[in-house]
Design a protein around this motif. Structure first.
Motif, mmCIF file in Angstrom:
data_model
loop_
_atom_site.group_PDB
_atom_site.id
_atom_site.type_symbol
_atom_site.label_atom_id
_atom_site.label_comp_id
_atom_site.label_asym_id
_atom_site.label_seq_id
_atom_site.Cartn_x
_atom_site.Cartn_y
_atom_site.Cartn_z
ATOM 1 N N LEU A 241 0.858 -1.131 0.108
ATOM 2 C CA LEU A 241 -0.004 0.063 -0.129
ATOM 3 C C LEU A 241 0.747 1.296 -0.007
ATOM 4 C CD1 LEU A 241 -2.394 -1.892 0.553
ATOM 5 C CD2 LEU A 241 -3.463 -0.218 2.089
ATOM 6 N N GLY A 242 2.144 1.306 0.487
ATOM 7 C CA GLY A 242 3.067 2.123 0.670
ATOM 8 C C GLY A 242 3.210 3.020 -0.858
ATOM 9 N N GLN A 243 3.364 2.265 -1.877
ATOM 10 C CA GLN A 243 3.489 2.697 -3.179
ATOM 11 C C GLN A 243 2.482 3.163 -3.811
ATOM 12 O OE1 GLN A 243 6.630 3.245 -4.566
ATOM 13 N NE2 GLN A 243 5.740 4.401 -5.980
ATOM 14 N N LEU A 244 1.330 2.677 -3.367
ATOM 15 C CA LEU A 244 0.221 3.103 -4.064
ATOM 16 C C LEU A 244 -0.285 4.589 -3.560
ATOM 17 C CD1 LEU A 244 -2.265 -0.008 -3.534
ATOM 18 C CD2 LEU A 244 -1.827 1.221 -5.967
ATOM 19 N N ILE A 245 -0.063 4.694 -2.061
ATOM 20 C CA ILE A 245 -0.285 5.954 -1.521
ATOM 21 C C ILE A 245 0.617 7.060 -1.930
ATOM 22 C CG2 ILE A 245 -0.230 7.167 0.605
ATOM 23 C CD1 ILE A 245 -1.013 4.603 2.197
ATOM 24 N N THR A 246 2.100 6.679 -2.208
ATOM 25 C CA THR A 246 2.676 7.658 -2.758
ATOM 26 C C THR A 246 2.391 8.098 -4.078
ATOM 27 O OG1 THR A 246 4.744 6.680 -1.452
ATOM 28 C CG2 THR A 246 5.130 7.890 -3.456
ATOM 29 N N ASP A 247 1.800 7.260 -4.971
ATOM 30 C CA ASP A 247 1.410 7.428 -6.207
ATOM 31 C C ASP A 247 -0.073 8.139 -6.451
ATOM 32 O OD1 ASP A 247 3.907 6.557 -7.318
ATOM 33 O OD2 ASP A 247 2.850 4.541 -7.931
ATOM 34 N N LEU A 248 -0.602 8.302 -5.419
ATOM 35 C CA LEU A 248 -1.941 9.149 -5.332
ATOM 36 C C LEU A 248 -1.754 10.791 -5.812
ATOM 37 C CD1 LEU A 248 -3.413 8.198 -1.840
ATOM 38 C CD2 LEU A 248 -3.984 7.238 -4.204
ATOM 39 N N GLY A 249 -0.722 11.252 -5.783
ATOM 40 C CA GLY A 249 -0.747 12.709 -6.313
ATOM 41 C C GLY A 249 -0.409 12.637 -7.671
ATOM 42 N N ASN A 250 0.237 11.501 -8.205
ATOM 43 C CA ASN A 250 0.620 11.462 -9.562
ATOM 44 C C ASN A 250 -0.522 11.268 -10.562
ATOM 45 O OD1 ASN A 250 3.177 11.574 -8.894
ATOM 46 N ND2 ASN A 250 3.643 9.493 -9.014
ATOM 47 N N ARG A 251 -1.501 10.803 -10.103
ATOM 48 C CA ARG A 251 -2.769 10.371 -11.112
ATOM 49 C C ARG A 251 -3.604 11.692 -11.277
ATOM 50 N NH1 ARG A 251 -3.829 5.200 -7.290
ATOM 51 N NH2 ARG A 251 -1.688 4.237 -7.702
ATOM 52 N N PRO A 252 -4.096 11.933 -12.488
ATOM 53 C CA PRO A 252 -4.886 12.985 -12.852
ATOM 54 C C PRO A 252 -6.135 12.574 -12.262
ATOM 55 C CG PRO A 252 -3.628 12.414 -14.706
ATOM 56 C CD PRO A 252 -3.256 11.466 -13.816
ATOM 57 N N GLU A 253 -7.021 13.464 -11.779
ATOM 58 C CA GLU A 253 -8.422 13.336 -10.887
ATOM 59 C C GLU A 253 -9.192 12.256 -12.060
ATOM 60 O OE1 GLU A 253 -11.226 15.847 -8.191
ATOM 61 O OE2 GLU A 253 -10.534 16.637 -10.323
ATOM 62 N N GLY A 254 -9.686 11.086 -11.413
ATOM 63 C CA GLY A 254 -10.577 10.216 -11.785
ATOM 64 C C GLY A 254 -9.847 9.119 -12.738
#
Length: 624
Positions: A241-254
């Motif tokens: 889950l750590g990497q998933l959380i870090t990547d949250l800001g990289n994804r355009p909304e939606g």
């Protein structure tokens, strides 16, 4: 340049030690409640430090001086513009913890400043939001801060000499009345007193998860303290889950983890938010969604246990399962040993299903979601006697969880350099003696000399140690559609079939096997199986020799299930060449599933309730 900010991280640590350092199940519940209390302490501190603070509306991007990212049991993240106010938050919460939860280690850090509009970039790596970077740095900094100060045990010194707490062994602080009789007055430590005071609130909160009344859950706690022959400490944790959380800001909304539009989002939607805004807005809902799925999976596992619980093992109609931690992707429960593996398999399977179906995480029927199709998890199960030190039992369960995680990650496909496990799995151990419970020592004892053929094929003596055969095939994979070479012989279905074969009996319709057995007798005689078990510890060649002898007599009675799972379908296992051992890969030692199955028989539920003969579910409580 944007607004200058700091990340404030406040966490409890040593949670499991705090919960399990007492021998009283009711105090375990009270300790769980005290850990959960961090959420209220953080809310109160924010209200003191920031007038009119509103977690729902305050945003750094709107010019507010603080923003709450996550506030959950055991941990909180806040962004503040003023470092001094961040330090004040840490002081308010930790001082509250000292008073309300003596013995609980609560620590906080204020991270380095950063620009809210900035993005962190490293050569060869994808850019990530600076907020995500500072959150990660705060997690790395926290252990360093904790190591530089005295731990919570330094608060309970034995000078002057005082009596010992009857529940934890810490210095006594007061005398309490526990039970009836001449020994009802017992010395207790300050942490013990605090846990006792919090137990009612803890039962109220945890009873909602279990779907029963407070009184019923109290009865379960008392039952697990003395009644069962075996009890299990189960710890489960989500994968990567750590990497998933870090990547949250990289994804355009939606969009999902694979960059595709998430459910309800049109492709090509404009995203005007900065990476830090996206990260801040996604972190809270993501954490809440994982928590929701953990609770839902726990509920489904309880429902499964209602179907497979052996007769007479309930507690006035309630399942003998005591939840202690249901926070984020973490689960810790104590349960009766008779359903330990049944509960674990049901929980891990349900966790996959509910995260896959969740609109935010897995995208539901349309797929996608933040995770790109749901989450997986791993678990460790330590099965012990009721009065075994539960702090040691939890440590063992945690190490077994790490063992399972290490395996599923090793065989996970890599995406952008990161391994994403696609399988859920568990490892387990039954502690038959009161000796050491160190996982490394226990696994060392389960290694035996390699076979002569292995030694002949490896002339280098230094490398021969790696050829030692393992008397276990763990971890076991529960993901239903996971059928890859590394799971061969190590799937939940394999364990169930082997355990079922050990206790399968002759029925009247069989008319005996070869005329040598009567109705009701074991198809695989217990004495012969125990003899084979003892031979395992003599080494691979001795075990295979004894197995081949037995196979000539019991080949049609289920013994072939214990042979290496590499015989082509439709062929009969050759008694002259069959082996109990097989290799997961060429560079790994041989393993066998016999001992795992013998230990699992009493941990998987009641065959009468699940249709054992049709499904292969083994009986609980049957000795092998």
């Amino acid at each position: 340049m944007g607004v200058t900010c700091h990340v404030v991280l406040i966490e409890t640590s040593g949670n499991q030690g705090f919960i399990f350092d007492t021998t009283k199940r009711r105090e375990n519940v009270g300790a769980s409640e005290l850990i959960d209390g961090l959420r209220q302490w953080v809310d109160d501190a924010l209200a003191v430090e920031f007038t009119d603070f509103d977690s729902a509306t305050w945003r750094i991007s709107d010019g507010r001086p603080a923003q709450l990212l996550v506030n959950a049991a055991g941990g909180a993240k806040i962004v503040v513009c003023d470092r001094e106010q961040g330090t004040a938050l840490v002081s308010l919460v930790t001082a509250r913890a000292l008073r309300a939860a003596p013995g609980l280690d609560v620590c906080g850090v204020v991270g380095e400043c950063f620009d809210w509009d900035a993005v962190h970039e490293e050569e060869g790596q994808r850019p990530i939001s600076m907020l995500a970077r500072r959150c990660r740095e705060a997690h790395h900094l926290l252990p360093l801060v904790k190591s530089g100060r005295a731990g919570p045990m330094s608060r309970f010194l034995r000078i002057p000499i005082v009596d010992e707490c009857a529940a934890s062994g810490l210095p006594a602080y007061d005398v309490v009345v526990d039970g009836d009789g001449p020994r009802s007055r017992q010395p207790r430590s300050r942490p013990s007193r605090a846990k006792r005071a919090a137990q009612d609130a803890g039962f109220t909160r945890l009873a909602r998860y279990a779907g029963i009344s407070n009184k019923a859950l109290e009865a379960v706690a008392d039952h697990l303290e003395d009644v069962p022959d075996w009890v299990a400490v189960i710890h489960a944790d989500g994968n990567s889950l750590g990497q998933l959380i870090t990547d949250l800001g990289n994804r355009p909304e939606g969009t999902s983890a694979d960059g595709q539009p998430a459910q309800g989002s049109a492709a090509g939607d404009a995203d005007r938010k900065t990476p830090n805004d996206r990260y801040a807005d996604a972190l809270g809902p993501f954490s809440a969604a994982v928590q929701e799925c953990t609770v839902a999976a726990f509920t489904k596992a309880l429902e499964h246990c209602e179907r497979v619980l052996p007769p007479g093992h309930d507690v006035a109609g309630a399942m003998p399962v005591l939840p202690l931690v249901l926070g984020g992707d973490d689960l810790t429960v104590i349960c009766a040993g008779s359903i330990a593996l049944a509960f674990t398999e049901a929980y891990l399977t349900a966790f996959e299903e509910v995260t896959r179906a969740h609109a935010l995480l897995g995208g539901g029927l349309t797929g996608g979601g933040l995770t790109g199709g749901g989450l997986t998890a791993c678990a460790g199960v330590a099965v012990v006697k009721p009065h075994f030190p539960f702090s040691a039992a939890y440590d063992l369960a945690e190490e077994l969880t790490k063992e399972a995680k290490k395996t599923v990650k090793r065989y996970a496909p890599r995406s952008s350099g990161q391994a994403r496990p696609r399988a859920s799995a568990f490892s387990f151990h039954v502690q038959y003696d009161s000796g050491g419970s160190d996982p490394e020592h226990l696994r060392e004892r389960m290694q035996v000399p390699p076979g002569a053929a292995d030694l002949a094929a490896e002339p280098d003596r230094k490398k021969r140690r790696k050829l030692r055969a393992l008397l276990y095939a763990q971890p076991y994979v529960v993901t239903r559609d996971m059928r890859e070479p590394w799971t061969q012989g190590r799937h939940w279905d394999d364990l169930v079939r082997r355990a079922a074969a050990l206790i399968d009996t002759v029925d009247e319709l069989d008319g005996g096997v070869d005329g040598a057995q009567e109705s009701g007798e074991r198809k695989l005689p217990t004495s012969q199986i125990h003899d084979l078990r003892e031979t395992l510890f003599a080494g691979r060649d001795a075990a295979d020799g004894r197995f081949r002898q037995l196979l000539r007599h019991y080949q049609d009675r289920g013994l072939t299930l214990f042979a290496a799972p590499d015989t082509p379908d439709g062929e009969t296992t050759n008694p002259d060449t069959a082996s109990l051992f097989w290799r997961i890969s060429a560079d790994e030692p041989p393993v066998t599933g016999l001992l795992d199955a013998m230990n699992a028989v009493q941990l998987m539920g009641d065959p009468a309730a699940t249709g054992a003969r049709a499904t292969g579910a083994p009986a609980t409580g049957a000795s092998v």
